[in-house]
Design a protein around this motif. Structure first.
Motif, short mmCIF file in Angstrom:
data_model
loop_
_atom_site.label_atom_id
_atom_site.label_comp_id
_atom_site.label_asym_id
_atom_site.label_seq_id
_atom_site.Cartn_x
_atom_site.Cartn_y
_atom_site.Cartn_z
N ILE A 1 7.23 -2.97 5.12
CA ILE A 1 6.47 -4.11 4.97
C ILE A 1 6.02 -4.65 6.68
CG2 ILE A 1 5.79 -6.42 4.22
CD1 ILE A 1 7.90 -6.19 2.11
N PRO A 2 4.72 -4.62 7.03
CA PRO A 2 4.49 -4.89 8.23
C PRO A 2 4.61 -6.26 8.54
CG PRO A 2 2.45 -4.33 7.07
CD PRO A 2 3.50 -3.85 6.15
N ALA A 3 4.84 -6.85 9.63
CA ALA A 3 4.96 -7.93 10.34
C ALA A 3 3.99 -8.99 9.77
CB ALA A 3 5.31 -8.26 11.67
N GLY A 4 2.71 -8.58 9.83
CA GLY A 4 1.46 -9.29 9.54
C GLY A 4 1.48 -9.99 7.90
N ARG A 5 2.17 -9.23 7.13
CA ARG A 5 2.38 -9.45 5.71
C ARG A 5 3.64 -10.02 5.40
NH1 ARG A 5 2.03 -7.20 1.42
NH2 ARG A 5 2.72 -5.09 1.79
N MET A 6 4.31 -10.40 6.41
CA MET A 6 5.91 -11.23 6.13
C MET A 6 5.68 -12.72 6.29
SD MET A 6 7.78 -9.14 4.64
CE MET A 6 9.20 -10.07 4.85
N LYS A 7 6.57 -13.20 5.98
CA LYS A 7 6.31 -14.84 5.90
C LYS A 7 7.01 -15.27 7.53
CE LYS A 7 8.44 -19.37 3.93
NZ LYS A 7 8.96 -19.79 2.93
N ALA A 8 8.07 -14.41 7.68
CA ALA A 8 8.66 -14.57 9.24
C ALA A 8 7.93 -13.66 10.19
CB ALA A 8 10.16 -14.16 9.27
N GLU A 9 6.69 -13.15 9.78
CA GLU A 9 6.12 -12.24 10.88
C GLU A 9 6.72 -11.43 11.58
OE1 GLU A 9 3.70 -14.92 13.09
OE2 GLU A 9 2.34 -15.28 11.59
N LYS A 10 7.80 -10.75 11.00
CA LYS A 10 8.61 -9.69 11.24
C LYS A 10 8.86 -8.58 10.54
CE LYS A 10 13.15 -9.06 13.21
NZ LYS A 10 14.88 -9.46 13.20
N GLU A 11 8.61 -7.38 10.82
CA GLU A 11 8.83 -6.18 9.92
C GLU A 11 10.07 -6.23 9.21
OE1 GLU A 11 7.51 -1.84 11.23
OE2 GLU A 11 9.64 -1.99 10.98
N HIS A 12 9.84 -5.78 7.94
CA HIS A 12 10.84 -5.85 7.08
C HIS A 12 10.87 -4.35 6.23
CE1 HIS A 12 13.82 -7.33 4.41
NE2 HIS A 12 13.19 -7.22 3.29
N ARG A 13 12.31 -3.69 6.28
CA ARG A 13 12.31 -2.68 5.40
C ARG A 13 13.00 -2.87 4.32
NH1 ARG A 13 14.63 2.37 8.40
NH2 ARG A 13 16.35 0.87 8.94
N VAL A 14 12.65 -2.42 3.16
CA VAL A 14 13.31 -2.75 2.06
C VAL A 14 13.98 -1.22 1.36
CG1 VAL A 14 12.90 -3.59 -0.41
CG2 VAL A 14 11.70 -4.48 1.53
N PRO A 15 15.32 -1.13 1.28
CA PRO A 15 15.77 0.16 0.53
C PRO A 15 15.39 -0.06 -0.91
CG PRO A 15 17.46 -1.37 0.94
CD PRO A 15 16.07 -2.36 1.51
N LEU A 16 14.77 1.33 -1.21
CA LEU A 16 14.56 1.49 -2.85
C LEU A 16 15.66 1.97 -3.48
CD1 LEU A 16 11.00 2.75 -1.97
CD2 LEU A 16 11.65 0.47 -2.44
N THR B 1 0.82 -1.34 0.05
CA THR B 1 -0.14 -0.06 0.02
C THR B 1 0.80 1.38 -0.17
OG1 THR B 1 0.03 0.10 2.40
CG2 THR B 1 -1.78 -1.29 1.28
N TRP B 2 0.11 2.20 -0.56
CA TRP B 2 1.13 3.86 -0.30
C TRP B 2 1.38 4.02 1.01
CZ3 TRP B 2 3.37 5.19 -4.49
CH2 TRP B 2 2.88 5.12 -5.72
N GLY B 3 0.68 3.51 1.87
CA GLY B 3 1.09 3.96 3.34
C GLY B 3 2.09 3.26 3.77
N GLU B 4 2.78 2.21 3.21
CA GLU B 4 4.16 1.56 3.50
C GLU B 4 5.05 2.20 2.73
OE1 GLU B 4 1.70 -2.70 3.59
OE2 GLU B 4 3.12 -2.36 2.25
N ILE B 5 4.95 3.12 1.83
CA ILE B 5 6.09 3.49 0.94
C ILE B 5 6.53 4.98 1.43
CG2 ILE B 5 6.62 4.23 -1.46
CD1 ILE B 5 6.09 1.40 -1.39
N ASP B 6 7.72 5.14 1.72
CA ASP B 6 8.43 6.41 2.12
C ASP B 6 9.33 6.80 0.88
OD1 ASP B 6 9.66 8.74 3.15
OD2 ASP B 6 10.36 7.44 5.02
N LEU B 7 8.68 7.53 -0.13
CA LEU B 7 9.49 8.07 -0.92
C LEU B 7 10.74 8.89 -0.83
CD1 LEU B 7 6.95 8.25 -4.30
CD2 LEU B 7 8.77 6.78 -3.92
N PRO B 8 10.48 9.83 0.05
CA PRO B 8 11.39 10.90 0.43
C PRO B 8 12.97 10.13 0.81
CG PRO B 8 9.53 11.97 1.15
CD PRO B 8 9.13 10.25 0.63
N ASN B 9 12.47 9.15 1.60
CA ASN B 9 13.67 8.37 2.34
C ASN B 9 13.61 7.13 1.48
OD1 ASN B 9 14.09 10.11 4.56
ND2 ASN B 9 12.22 9.41 5.20
N ALA B 10 13.16 6.87 0.48
CA ALA B 10 13.54 5.52 -0.45
C ALA B 10 13.36 4.29 0.41
CB ALA B 10 14.78 5.90 -1.31
N VAL B 11 12.18 4.18 1.11
CA VAL B 11 12.36 2.92 2.22
C VAL B 11 10.68 2.41 1.90
CG1 VAL B 11 12.15 1.93 4.22
CG2 VAL B 11 13.98 3.56 3.66
#
Length: 368
Positions: free
Chosen positions: A233-248, A220-230
């Motif tokens: 992904i919240p834990a509830g949507r990850m396979k390991a059930e742990k929040e994951h930050r993806v550098p863009l 979702t757009w709420g997960e995207i931080d364009l100014p900081n390019a990050v």
């Protein structure tokens, strides 16, 4: 003295039944049976309580395997943030376990019954049957803890089923997702960027972030931080059930800036909501590419291992793989964002460059 005697007689009073359910003749017969038991040293009142207690205990033990499984599934639904996981529990037990164990009293389930569930398809559906075994074991463990059965767990693997069934790793053939060769990535990405539609954009984003299909489709757009390019992904949507930050990477930021923002999802379906899992696969099929969406994660991992000097743990963290070594996981609490940002930028640049093919031309000409 008299009061004590009266109390004792009162405690030993035995009900013969009420009128009209019990006739006078029936009451006399019951009285004769009671006197006979007393003469034998049997207290009818104590005996009746013992029978009632035994009946209640038997009712507790008579709960079926399916009833126990239903309680375990409810527990899984409450614990899991992924509804699909709890549904898989119910589906596999219903398909494989219930036909044999479902209506059985859980107290009566033995090793032979568990084998009847597992053996027929152990070597043809090893991964599925391994999960079924684990789930049967969990149901029986729940039943034991709640007093519905006693003794060893017949679905236990170590020191039990491992002596009967082949080891899963020996009979299971691992199916790898088809991946595109590393040197074909540049040419493929150039053709992908010529494709129309949101699914093609989503596939490009998936490849450049090395993310899983489900993570991208639910972004979702709420997960995207364009100014900081990050992308967080919240834990509830990850396979390991742990929040994951993806550098863009810069390429990904440019892609996102080109997209409309009239919907909640970054890559919405034509009719709104999330698009299906098959949408990105359809793009590959349309392009005539023999690879899977998930296979691009393998291509990324091969490139990182063979063409870069990035450490193993940095690459694994970029793929959001769980650290299996407990000691290593305890010490590595950061997410290595700066290193991963450089890794993902290098990957994006590699994917934007078409690799030369054909014979290798030597840099230094041979002397004539």
């Amino acid at each position: 003295m008299g009061a004590a005697r009266n109390g004792r007689h009162k405690a030993q009073r035995h009900c013969l039944g009420g009128y009209p359910d019990t006739t006078l003749a029936g009451a006399r017969e019951k009285a004769r049976e009671a006197r006979s038991k007393i003469q034998q040293g049997i207290d009818p009142v104590v005996e009746r309580r013992a029978l009632r207690s035994a009946l209640l205990a038997q009712q507790v033990r008579d709960i079926t395997f399916e009833q126990c499984a239903s309680e375990v599934i409810k527990k899984k639904q409450a614990e899991s943030r992924n509804a699909k996981h709890a549904q898989q529990w119910e589906n596999t037990l219903k398909t494989y376990a219930y036909p044999v164990l479902g209506k059985m009293a859980v107290a009566d389930v033995e090793l032979a019954h568990v084998l009847k569930v597992l053996e027929p398809e152990w070597e043809t559906k090893t991964e599925t049957m391994t999960r079924v075994r684990q789930r049967i074991e969990a149901v029986i463990a729940w039943a034991t803890v709640h007093g519905h059965r006693s003794g060893d767990n017949p679905a236990r693997w170590k020191g039990n089923l491992d002596a009967i069934l082949p080891k899963p790793s020996k009979v299971s053939k691992v199916k790898h997702h088809k991946a595109l060769p590393i040197d074909d990535m540049g040419e493929f990405m150039a053709k992908l960027r010529q494709q129309q539609g949101m699914a093609a954009k989503a596939l490009e984003f998936t490849i450049l972030t090395a993310a899983r299909s489900g993570e991208v489709r639910g972004a979702t757009w709420g997960e995207i931080d364009l100014p900081n390019a990050v992308w967080t992904i919240p834990a509830g949507r990850m396979k390991a059930e742990k929040e994951h930050r993806v550098p863009l990477s810069k390429q990904v930021v440019t892609l996102l800036e080109s997209l409309p923002r009239h919907a909640e999802f970054v890559f919405p379906a034509p009719r709104g909501g999330k698009f299906s899992d098959a949408s990105m696969a359809a793009v590959l099929k349309r392009m005539g590419v023999d690879a899977t969406v998930h296979g691009f994660r393998s291509t990324f991992r091969d490139w990182a291992a063979e063409r870069t000097s990035y450490p193993h743990h940095v690459c694994e963290m970029a793929l959001a793989h769980t650290i299996k070594n407990a000691a290593e996981a305890a010490y590595r609490r950061g997410d290595l964002m700066e290193k991963r940002a450089r890794l993902m930028q290098d990957w994006a640049m590699f994917c934007s460059k078409i690799q030369p093919k054909g014979d290798v031309v030597p840099l230094r000409k041979a002397e004539v």
